[in-house]
Design a protein around this motif. Structure first.
Motif, PDB file in Angstrom:
ATOM      1  N   ASP A   1      43.799  65.698  78.699  1.00  0.00           N
ATOM      2  CA  ASP A   1      44.020  66.976  79.007  1.00  0.00           C
ATOM      3  C   ASP A   1      45.567  66.914  80.051  1.00  0.00           C
ATOM      4  O   ASP A   1      45.703  68.214  80.456  1.00  0.00           O
ATOM      5  CB  ASP A   1      42.709  67.386  79.877  1.00  0.00           C
ATOM      6  CG  ASP A   1      41.652  67.556  79.129  1.00  0.00           C
ATOM      7  OD1 ASP A   1      41.906  68.002  78.023  1.00  0.00           O
ATOM      8  OD2 ASP A   1      40.531  67.274  79.926  1.00  0.00           O
ATOM      9  N   ILE A   2      46.046  65.731  80.359  1.00  0.00           N
ATOM     10  CA  ILE A   2      47.143  65.943  81.303  1.00  0.00           C
ATOM     11  C   ILE A   2      48.267  65.321  80.772  1.00  0.00           C
ATOM     12  O   ILE A   2      49.407  65.598  80.814  1.00  0.00           O
ATOM     13  CB  ILE A   2      46.595  65.346  82.695  1.00  0.00           C
ATOM     14  CG1 ILE A   2      45.382  65.899  83.127  1.00  0.00           C
ATOM     15  CG2 ILE A   2      47.919  65.437  83.813  1.00  0.00           C
ATOM     16  CD1 ILE A   2      45.103  65.362  84.592  1.00  0.00           C
ATOM     17  N   LEU A   3      48.238  63.916  80.411  1.00  0.00           N
ATOM     18  CA  LEU A   3      49.285  63.292  80.171  1.00  0.00           C
ATOM     19  C   LEU A   3      50.333  63.669  78.890  1.00  0.00           C
ATOM     20  O   LEU A   3      51.364  63.098  78.939  1.00  0.00           O
ATOM     21  CB  LEU A   3      49.042  61.496  79.976  1.00  0.00           C
ATOM     22  CG  LEU A   3      48.191  61.076  81.030  1.00  0.00           C
ATOM     23  CD1 LEU A   3      47.695  59.563  81.016  1.00  0.00           C
ATOM     24  CD2 LEU A   3      48.907  61.258  82.496  1.00  0.00           C
ATOM     25  N   ARG A   4      49.938  64.419  78.281  1.00  0.00           N
ATOM     26  CA  ARG A   4      50.702  64.788  76.781  1.00  0.00           C
ATOM     27  C   ARG A   4      50.920  66.108  76.979  1.00  0.00           C
ATOM     28  O   ARG A   4      51.075  66.829  75.863  1.00  0.00           O
ATOM     29  CB  ARG A   4      50.030  64.098  75.707  1.00  0.00           C
ATOM     30  CG  ARG A   4      49.947  62.689  75.625  1.00  0.00           C
ATOM     31  CD  ARG A   4      49.250  62.038  74.553  1.00  0.00           C
ATOM     32  NE  ARG A   4      49.287  60.663  74.328  1.00  0.00           N
ATOM     33  CZ  ARG A   4      50.045  59.787  73.841  1.00  0.00           C
ATOM     34  NH1 ARG A   4      51.146  60.462  73.325  1.00  0.00           N
ATOM     35  NH2 ARG A   4      49.809  58.774  73.844  1.00  0.00           N
ATOM     36  N   ARG A   5      50.720  66.970  77.980  1.00  0.00           N
ATOM     37  CA  ARG A   5      51.036  68.320  78.125  1.00  0.00           C
ATOM     38  C   ARG A   5      51.509  68.855  79.144  1.00  0.00           C
ATOM     39  O   ARG A   5      51.689  68.043  80.320  1.00  0.00           O
ATOM     40  CB  ARG A   5      49.790  69.253  77.578  1.00  0.00           C
ATOM     41  CG  ARG A   5      48.453  69.028  78.520  1.00  0.00           C
ATOM     42  CD  ARG A   5      47.599  69.885  78.676  1.00  0.00           C
ATOM     43  NE  ARG A   5      47.912  71.064  79.447  1.00  0.00           N
ATOM     44  CZ  ARG A   5      47.067  72.211  79.426  1.00  0.00           C
ATOM     45  NH1 ARG A   5      45.948  72.061  78.824  1.00  0.00           N
ATOM     46  NH2 ARG A   5      47.547  73.251  79.954  1.00  0.00           N
ATOM     47  N   THR A   6      52.355  69.757  79.211  1.00  0.00           N
ATOM     48  CA  THR A   6      52.789  70.533  80.551  1.00  0.00           C
ATOM     49  C   THR A   6      52.012  70.884  81.504  1.00  0.00           C
ATOM     50  O   THR A   6      50.709  71.437  81.130  1.00  0.00           O
ATOM     51  CB  THR A   6      53.939  71.757  79.968  1.00  0.00           C
ATOM     52  OG1 THR A   6      53.183  72.842  79.528  1.00  0.00           O
ATOM     53  CG2 THR A   6      55.108  71.341  79.303  1.00  0.00           C
ATOM     54  N   VAL A   7      52.058  70.674  82.854  1.00  0.00           N
ATOM     55  CA  VAL A   7      51.301  71.083  83.605  1.00  0.00           C
ATOM     56  C   VAL A   7      52.110  71.617  84.994  1.00  0.00           C
ATOM     57  O   VAL A   7      52.935  70.886  85.378  1.00  0.00           O
ATOM     58  CB  VAL A   7      50.417  70.151  84.546  1.00  0.00           C
ATOM     59  CG1 VAL A   7      49.595  70.479  85.682  1.00  0.00           C
ATOM     60  CG2 VAL A   7      49.391  69.143  83.386  1.00  0.00           C
ATOM     61  N   ASP A   8      52.191  72.801  84.758  1.00  0.00           N
ATOM     62  CA  ASP A   8      53.314  73.587  85.791  1.00  0.00           C
ATOM     63  C   ASP A   8      52.795  74.147  87.069  1.00  0.00           C
ATOM     64  O   ASP A   8      53.714  74.477  87.870  1.00  0.00           O
ATOM     65  CB  ASP A   8      53.791  74.974  84.980  1.00  0.00           C
ATOM     66  CG  ASP A   8      54.472  74.590  83.753  1.00  0.00           C
ATOM     67  OD1 ASP A   8      54.944  73.381  83.650  1.00  0.00           O
ATOM     68  OD2 ASP A   8      54.431  75.285  82.830  1.00  0.00           O
ATOM     69  N   SER A   9      51.400  74.015  87.404  1.00  0.00           N
ATOM     70  CA  SER A   9      50.893  74.551  88.728  1.00  0.00           C
ATOM     71  C   SER A   9      49.603  74.208  88.951  1.00  0.00           C
ATOM     72  O   SER A   9      48.870  73.656  87.757  1.00  0.00           O
ATOM     73  CB  SER A   9      50.942  76.238  88.644  1.00  0.00           C
ATOM     74  OG  SER A   9      50.133  76.843  87.682  1.00  0.00           O
ATOM     75  N   PRO A  10      49.191  74.478  89.924  1.00  0.00           N
ATOM     76  CA  PRO A  10      47.632  74.056  90.252  1.00  0.00           C
ATOM     77  C   PRO A  10      46.608  74.669  89.252  1.00  0.00           C
ATOM     78  O   PRO A  10      45.751  74.383  89.060  1.00  0.00           O
ATOM     79  CB  PRO A  10      47.292  74.227  92.042  1.00  0.00           C
ATOM     80  CG  PRO A  10      48.760  74.191  92.414  1.00  0.00           C
ATOM     81  CD  PRO A  10      49.666  74.709  91.352  1.00  0.00           C
TER      82      PRO A  10
END
Length: 495
Positions: free
Chosen positions: A144-153
């Motif tokens: 869920d995290i390492l291969r996609r953008t995470v732009d905000s909380p």
């Protein structure tokens, strides 16, 4: 086909450039130094006995599939460029009290057996329970995290984590707290604490989710690249050039042009005309981007909580010491080390070099990096960043670096590894040197102090992207390489 400028030829920049060129884009890389690799630095020293070669940055490659994927995505095979050597032990842990060292390995059953032999059956059972929890955290993170953008909380909160995943990740709990909850043996707690430093953080404040870091290392193995990890930079440069990427060294980008809410290009020191670009990928510290290249006060906020830095000795040692490839010599009081490194500005306590630090020693059994009958030692000590603020140390102060180098060698001697009378030479690298060589502000290795939310890959202007260890998903060679994959996927192919 987009005109793409990549600022910085570290691993993240080169990996992004290769991926984008392989999908048809016109890519140019500008690097301020005279060579590529960024923090994946190298140093050579000639002596009458022969030449010594050192990696001055990362000394361990993990998650090898990330690199296999990278080379396959650019039309090549990793094994055609690099010689991966599996390590066993991955790390030899030497604890302060008399007793056995603990050698980690990539076989979880064997590692539990080694723990049991060294510390007893209860310690082995404790570790196996923690390992099962770490597996759940790793699976949730990698999915869920390492291969996609995470732009905000908000992006983190909206991820489709199952209830069991959330329980394992334990939001609000620290890595130190997780160790105390699951591990009864103080040596295993100390070993777990060390993984917070992989993200530049204090284990007493780092999130419990960082238990995924030792899982990734121990589940997928630790690897050495014959000839040194710097050969990864050579391989990536070759891939870039073969794919038509233009790589210019000694070219300093001073500004990203982004009027009207989208990027138009960059400006170079000493060059009047701007370099046009449809897309700019910044492989420099996020602090540098938002402070200097594209000033942005809102994005700059929160980037001043810097990670720890490193004090390094490069030693030419005569004879053989029998050390493993990676060795960690722990202190008696780990908390005293973190108190020193981070200080407590709120109480007026300044950061300072730790008097009795953890000492990391890397010794590659590789005839390509040292003369016969000798060893090339890379010695690393956690250290405060360069600066004059309360949370930093001015490593440029006359005499400080040499005095602390003496101290580190004395500490090693007290821990049973005295090589002071066997040194052919020593070279000292301080956080100030890393700052000067790579542009890492204050010599902080990982940008901001470790946490689940890093500066976003997507910049505040259309066409601006950030890659590298200071951005999502974090520091370390595999995470930096994954940031390149995330950005290249978001930009998309030229056709």
């Amino acid at each position: 086909m987009a005109r793409i400028v990549v600022v910085g030829a570290g691993v993240g920049g080169l990996a992004t450039a290769a991926r984008l060129a392989a999908t048809g884009h016109q890519v140019t890389v500008f690097e301020r130094a005279d060579t590529v690799g960024g923090k994946l630095g190298r140093y050579a020293h000639d002596t009458p006995a022969g030449s010594f070669h050192f990696d001055t940055g990362p000394s361990l490659l993990t998650l090898p599939e990330v690199f296999h994927d990278l080379f396959e995505a650019t039309g090549a095979k990793l094994d055609e460029y690099l010689d991966l050597v599996p390590l066993d032990p991955i790390v030899r842990h030497v604890f302060p009290a008399d007793g056995p060292a603990l050698d980690s390995c990539a076989d979880p059953v064997e590692f539990a057996t080694r723990i049991g032999a060294a510390f007893g059956d209860r310690a082995a059972a404790d570790w196996q329970r923690l390992w099962r929890r770490a597996a759940r955290v790793w699976n949730a993170s990698s999915r869920d995290i390492l291969r996609r953008t995470v732009d905000s909380p908000r992006d983190l909160a909206s991820l489709a984590w199952r209830v069991g995943d959330l329980a394992a990740i334990a939001p609000g709990r620290t890595l130190r707290g997780l160790g105390r909850r699951h591990l009864s043996d103080p040596r295993l707690r100390m070993m777990l604490d060390r993984y917070a430093t992989y993200t530049g953080a204090d284990p007493r404040r780092a999130p419990a989710a960082l238990v995924a870091v030792p899982y990734a290392e121990l589940a997928f193995g630790g690897w050495y690249l014959r000839g040194g990890l710097g050969t990864l930079a050579d391989a990536l440069l070759t891939r870039c050039l073969d794919l038509g990427v233009v790589v210019q060294t000694d070219a300093t980008v001073t500004r990203i042009d982004a009027t009207g809410g989208r990027v138009h290009g960059v400006r170079l020191a000493g060059v009047t005309a701007p370099v046009p670009a449809d897309v700019v990928v910044a492989n420099v510290d996020a602090l540098t981007v938002y402070r200097d290249l594209l000033p942005h006060p809102r994005r700059l906020a929160g980037l001043t909580d810097r990670s720890l830095a490193g004090f390094v000795l490069l030693l030419g040692v005569s004879g053989s010491t029998g050390l493993a490839h990676h060795n960690v010599f722990f202190p008696r009081d780990y908390d005293a080390e973190f108190d020193a490194i981070f200080g407590d500005p709120g109480r007026g306590v300044r950061a300072r070099p730790a008097a009795d630090p953890t000492v990391f020693v890397t010794v590659a059994d590789d005839p390509m990096v040292r003369p016969a009958g000798h060893e090339a030692w890379f010695v690393l000590v956690n250290a405060p960043r360069q600066g004059t603020a309360a949370g930093a140390v001015d490593w440029r102060r006359p005499g400080l670096a040499d005095a602390y180098a003496d101290r580190v060698l004395d500490v090693l001697a007290r821990r049973g590894m005295d090589v002071r009378d066997r040194l052919l030479f020593r070279e000292v690298r301080t956080p100030a040197d890393l700052d000067a060589a790579t542009g890492a502000p204050g010599g902080s290795i990982y940008g901001t102090a470790g946490g689940l939310l890093r500066p976003a890959n997507r910049g505040p202007a259309n066409g601006l992207w950030l890659v590298g260890g200071s951005t999502h998903p974090g520091g370390g060679l595999p995470m930096v390489t994954l940031s390149a994959q995330i950005v290249a996927d978001e930009i998309g192919p030229a056709w």
